[in-house]
Design a protein around this motif. Structure first.
Motif, PDB file in Angstrom:
ATOM      1  N   VAL A  54      -3.540 -22.264  50.880  1.00  0.00           N
ATOM      2  CA  VAL A  54      -3.639 -23.504  50.122  1.00  0.00           C
ATOM      3  C   VAL A  54      -3.111 -23.247  48.721  1.00  0.00           C
ATOM      4  O   VAL A  54      -3.672 -22.447  47.971  1.00  0.00           O
ATOM      5  CB  VAL A  54      -5.104 -23.975  50.063  1.00  0.00           C
ATOM      6  N   HIS A  55      -2.024 -23.929  48.361  1.00  0.00           N
ATOM      7  CA  HIS A  55      -1.364 -23.772  47.051  1.00  0.00           C
ATOM      8  C   HIS A  55      -1.023 -22.321  46.753  1.00  0.00           C
ATOM      9  O   HIS A  55      -1.621 -21.691  45.916  1.00  0.00           O
ATOM     10  CB  HIS A  55      -2.239 -24.310  45.910  1.00  0.00           C
ATOM     11  N   LEU A  73      -1.008 -40.798  29.199  1.00  0.00           N
ATOM     12  CA  LEU A  73      -1.465 -40.785  30.587  1.00  0.00           C
ATOM     13  C   LEU A  73      -0.607 -39.828  31.414  1.00  0.00           C
ATOM     14  O   LEU A  73      -1.116 -38.976  32.158  1.00  0.00           O
ATOM     15  CB  LEU A  73      -1.362 -42.211  31.139  1.00  0.00           C
ATOM     16  N   ALA A  74       0.725 -39.946  31.259  1.00  0.00           N
ATOM     17  CA  ALA A  74       1.630 -39.090  32.023  1.00  0.00           C
ATOM     18  C   ALA A  74       1.466 -37.631  31.602  1.00  0.00           C
ATOM     19  O   ALA A  74       1.442 -36.728  32.446  1.00  0.00           O
ATOM     20  CB  ALA A  74       3.069 -39.547  31.818  1.00  0.00           C
ATOM     21  N   LEU A 106      -2.389 -43.978  37.125  1.00  0.00           N
ATOM     22  CA  LEU A 106      -1.016 -43.824  36.635  1.00  0.00           C
ATOM     23  C   LEU A 106       0.006 -44.475  37.554  1.00  0.00           C
ATOM     24  O   LEU A 106       0.988 -45.064  37.073  1.00  0.00           O
ATOM     25  CB  LEU A 106      -0.703 -42.333  36.456  1.00  0.00           C
ATOM     26  N   TYR A 150      -2.598 -31.524  33.742  1.00  0.00           N
ATOM     27  CA  TYR A 150      -3.682 -31.208  34.664  1.00  0.00           C
ATOM     28  C   TYR A 150      -3.120 -30.597  35.945  1.00  0.00           C
ATOM     29  O   TYR A 150      -3.666 -29.620  36.484  1.00  0.00           O
ATOM     30  CB  TYR A 150      -4.487 -32.479  34.978  1.00  0.00           C
ATOM     31  N   LEU A 151      -1.993 -31.160  36.430  1.00  0.00           N
ATOM     32  CA  LEU A 151      -1.364 -30.625  37.645  1.00  0.00           C
ATOM     33  C   LEU A 151      -0.943 -29.174  37.436  1.00  0.00           C
ATOM     34  O   LEU A 151      -1.179 -28.317  38.291  1.00  0.00           O
ATOM     35  CB  LEU A 151      -0.150 -31.480  38.020  1.00  0.00           C
ATOM     36  N   ALA A 177      -5.179 -22.174  40.743  1.00  0.00           N
ATOM     37  CA  ALA A 177      -5.171 -21.902  42.183  1.00  0.00           C
ATOM     38  C   ALA A 177      -4.367 -20.636  42.465  1.00  0.00           C
ATOM     39  O   ALA A 177      -4.714 -19.847  43.349  1.00  0.00           O
ATOM     40  CB  ALA A 177      -4.596 -23.097  42.937  1.00  0.00           C
ATOM     41  N   ARG A 178      -3.295 -20.441  41.701  1.00  0.00           N
ATOM     42  CA  ARG A 178      -2.441 -19.284  41.944  1.00  0.00           C
ATOM     43  C   ARG A 178      -3.142 -17.997  41.506  1.00  0.00           C
ATOM     44  O   ARG A 178      -2.963 -16.949  42.097  1.00  0.00           O
ATOM     45  CB  ARG A 178      -1.123 -19.435  41.201  1.00  0.00           C
ATOM     46  N   GLN A 179      -3.959 -18.132  40.441  1.00  0.00           N
ATOM     47  CA  GLN A 179      -4.679 -16.941  39.991  1.00  0.00           C
ATOM     48  C   GLN A 179      -5.733 -16.522  41.008  1.00  0.00           C
ATOM     49  O   GLN A 179      -6.051 -15.351  41.127  1.00  0.00           O
ATOM     50  CB  GLN A 179      -5.362 -17.225  38.645  1.00  0.00           C
ATOM     51  N   ARG A 208       5.943 -13.300  36.170  1.00  0.00           N
ATOM     52  CA  ARG A 208       5.137 -12.143  35.775  1.00  0.00           C
ATOM     53  C   ARG A 208       5.950 -10.865  35.776  1.00  0.00           C
ATOM     54  O   ARG A 208       5.887 -10.082  34.870  1.00  0.00           O
ATOM     55  CB  ARG A 208       3.958 -12.008  36.742  1.00  0.00           C
ATOM     56  N   LEU A 220      -6.736 -40.004  38.038  1.00  0.00           N
ATOM     57  CA  LEU A 220      -5.517 -40.106  37.235  1.00  0.00           C
ATOM     58  C   LEU A 220      -4.389 -40.745  38.038  1.00  0.00           C
ATOM     59  O   LEU A 220      -3.651 -41.595  37.545  1.00  0.00           O
ATOM     60  CB  LEU A 220      -5.087 -38.721  36.750  1.00  0.00           C
ATOM     61  N   SER A 273      -1.199 -36.087  30.245  1.00  0.00           N
ATOM     62  CA  SER A 273      -2.433 -35.435  30.697  1.00  0.00           C
ATOM     63  C   SER A 273      -2.391 -35.194  32.198  1.00  0.00           C
ATOM     64  O   SER A 273      -2.894 -34.182  32.679  1.00  0.00           O
ATOM     65  CB  SER A 273      -3.666 -36.257  30.301  1.00  0.00           C
ATOM     66  N   THR A 274      -1.770 -36.128  32.944  1.00  0.00           N
ATOM     67  CA  THR A 274      -1.695 -35.928  34.387  1.00  0.00           C
ATOM     68  C   THR A 274      -0.853 -34.700  34.722  1.00  0.00           C
ATOM     69  O   THR A 274      -1.270 -33.846  35.521  1.00  0.00           O
ATOM     70  CB  THR A 274      -1.081 -37.165  35.072  1.00  0.00           C
ATOM     71  N   LEU A 293       4.100 -37.924  42.271  1.00  0.00           N
ATOM     72  CA  LEU A 293       2.709 -37.772  41.852  1.00  0.00           C
ATOM     73  C   LEU A 293       1.767 -38.032  43.033  1.00  0.00           C
ATOM     74  O   LEU A 293       0.813 -37.278  43.265  1.00  0.00           O
ATOM     75  CB  LEU A 293       2.412 -38.747  40.711  1.00  0.00           C
ATOM     76  N   ARG A 327      -6.577 -29.857  48.445  1.00  0.00           N
ATOM     77  CA  ARG A 327      -8.005 -30.116  48.347  1.00  0.00           C
ATOM     78  C   ARG A 327      -8.254 -31.402  47.567  1.00  0.00           C
ATOM     79  O   ARG A 327      -7.527 -31.705  46.624  1.00  0.00           O
ATOM     80  CB  ARG A 327      -8.678 -28.947  47.636  1.00  0.00           C
ATOM     81  N   ARG A 375      -4.042 -26.917  37.169  1.00  0.00           N
ATOM     82  CA  ARG A 375      -4.704 -26.741  38.453  1.00  0.00           C
ATOM     83  C   ARG A 375      -3.916 -25.764  39.319  1.00  0.00           C
ATOM     84  O   ARG A 375      -4.469 -24.884  39.978  1.00  0.00           O
ATOM     85  CB  ARG A 375      -4.809 -28.105  39.151  1.00  0.00           C
ATOM     86  N   HIS A 376      -2.591 -25.932  39.304  1.00  0.00           N
ATOM     87  CA  HIS A 376      -1.729 -25.057  40.097  1.00  0.00           C
ATOM     88  C   HIS A 376      -1.866 -23.606  39.623  1.00  0.00           C
ATOM     89  O   HIS A 376      -1.961 -22.687  40.435  1.00  0.00           O
ATOM     90  CB  HIS A 376      -0.288 -25.530  39.959  1.00  0.00           C
ATOM     91  N   LEU A 397      -7.927 -35.661  39.497  1.00  0.00           N
ATOM     92  CA  LEU A 397      -6.529 -35.939  39.807  1.00  0.00           C
ATOM     93  C   LEU A 397      -6.420 -37.261  40.567  1.00  0.00           C
ATOM     94  O   LEU A 397      -5.503 -38.059  40.336  1.00  0.00           O
ATOM     95  CB  LEU A 397      -5.938 -34.795  40.642  1.00  0.00           C
TER      96      LEU A 397
END
Lengths: 102, 340
Positions: free
Chosen positions: B339-340, A76-77, B218, A83-84, A91-93, B97, B214, A79-80, B253, B206, A87-88, B211
């Motif tokens: 945002v982020h 659980l920890a 969690l 995922y974080l 978003a950065r890309q 990078r 989760l 995958s969380t 979290l 967002r 996602r980050h 998430l």
């Protein structure tokens, strides 16, 4: 070698194999997302197999269940946090100018 | 750095080889951390070093220290180091990078002086430690004395007995160190993190269905695990610091998913939460002196309950402080509206 010991050895070896593969993936894969893919394989399957192997050595059913719970928590920890990170990264890309600000 | 000694089971060569390799690995890693020109790489290597140290503590049959080292030394300190780098040296973390610029080379004379001072400092620490290890009593030091006093300690786990009862001031001062570090951060940042001010990040995150799911799954599990670790300290490795780190992870979290729990607290409550653990020890210490007992000596009877209560307050403060660290550093980076 008794049967439980044999199963334990088999599971531990298989788990170590997945950890080795995951580590190779972190070192060799080109970008962050595919490295994440590699590290989750190691965490989920590798740890799962090692926990399974250790469950055959547990002194009681309760201890074996506790090991399984640890695996569940790690799943659980893991995958969380993966995922974080993913996602980050995505978003950065999407906002490539952000890092060039300074 | 305490070197792992392969004294546990003489004759088992595989273990000796493993321990020696671990020693070499740790020493090499430490050298690499010190010599790498890139701060970012140094921070990452420091995390690896913390995990290696946790392994070394496990080999020394000290799972309590290993847990704390892995959770705090590698996990949270690593995150804080990376966050600090991003805030105070943005060029270093942008090096994901593009290669980070090396630190400007200092004049040779200056560098030599630094090296001499550092070596002298290292020797000042290393020589007494080596001598102390050399003169360790054969019977395992105070182990027998602790074992003898265990029935009075109120707990069944010797490490908890030492940390919370026989030498309670150690834990007290450790919490004090955390508090001092927080004061340092507040001095740099000027204020506690709050939702007010530039870039309300909580509103900027967002919504994310997965998430969210989760997090909702969690966080209760983490709170349960923290409570379990706290309770477990009575019998086995566990206790306030381990529990506090798990609780801090839950808070972080929540924060990453946009729940600004800590920032929404009123200023007074925020300060009280930081101080709670340290203050509990202070009140306990003064109370024990006023009642005519030794400093931090528990009243007779229900010692275990007293320890659990004190540990619970300490764990809460530790969790709050660590999470506040993360949030303060994380927020400093988000002053831009992107945002982020």
């Amino acid at each position: 070698m008794t049967a439980p010991d044999f199963i334990t050895a088999l599971c531990l070896l298989a788990g170590a194999f997945f950890f080795l593969g995951g580590t190779l993936g972190i070192l060799r894969f080109p970008d962050l997302l595919s490295r994440l893919h590699a590290v989750t394989k190691a965490d989920n399957l590798g740890l799962g197999l090692i926990v399974l192997g250790l469950m055959f050595q547990a002194p009681s059913v309760a201890a074996a269940m506790k090991l399984a719970l640890i695996w569940g928590l790690a799943l659980l920890a893991g995958s969380t946090s993966c995922y974080l990170i993913g996602r980050h990264t995505l978003a950065r890309q999407r906002t490539p100018t952000r890092r060039l600000r300074d | 750095m305490p070197a792992p000694t392969p004294a546990a089971m003489p004759g088992l060569d595989a273990e000796l080889i493993f321990d020696l390799l671990l020693c070499l690995f740790l020493l090499g890693l430490a050298l690499r951390i010190l010599t790498t020109p890139q701060l970012y790489q140094g921070a990452i290597l420091f995390i690896a070093f913390g995990l290696g140290m946790a392994l070394a503590w496990t080999r020394l049959a000290a799972p309590d220290v290993a847990l704390a080292e892995a959770a705090i030394g590698a996990g949270l300190v690593g995150v804080l180091l990376l966050d600090s780098l991003r805030v105070f040296a943005p060029a270093a973390t942008a090096g994901l990078r593009e290669p980070a610029p090396a630190r400007p080379p200092s004049p040779t004379r200056h560098r030599q002086l630094t090296a001499i001072v550092l070596l002298a400092a290292a020797a000042t620490v290393a020589i007494p430690i080596t001598l102390a290890i050399w003169h360790l009593p054969a019977g395992g030091g105070l182990t027998a004395a602790v074992a003898e006093a265990m029935p009075e300690s109120g707990v069944d786990h010797p490490v908890t007995a030492v940390l919370l009862n026989f030498r309670g001031y150690d834990t007290w001062l450790e919490i004090g160190v955390l508090l001092l570090a927080m004061l340092g951060l507040l001095a740099i940042h000027g204020d506690r993190p709050s939702t007010a001010g530039s870039g309300d990040q909580a509103a900027a995150v967002r919504p994310d269905a997965l998430l969210d799911w989760l997090t909702r799954l969690l966080v209760p599990v983490l709170v349960l695990a923290a409570g379990y670790l706290l309770w477990l300290g009575k019998f086995a490795p566990g206790g306030a610091f381990q529990s506090g780190v798990v609780l801090a992870a839950a808070a972080i979290l929540l924060r990453l998913n946009g729940f600004a729990l800590i920032e929404r607290l009123p200023s007074l409550a925020w300060r009280a939460a930081l101080l709670l653990g340290f203050a509990a020890f202070l009140v306990h210490g003064i109370g024990s002196l006023l009642a005519g007992r030794a400093l931090l000596q528990y009243p007779p009877g229900h010692v275990g309950s007293w320890i659990l209560a004190l540990e619970a307050l300490a764990a809460f403060s530790i969790a709050f402080t660590l999470a506040a660290f993360f949030i303060a550093l994380n927020r400093a980076d988000r002053s831009d509206p992107v945002v982020h």
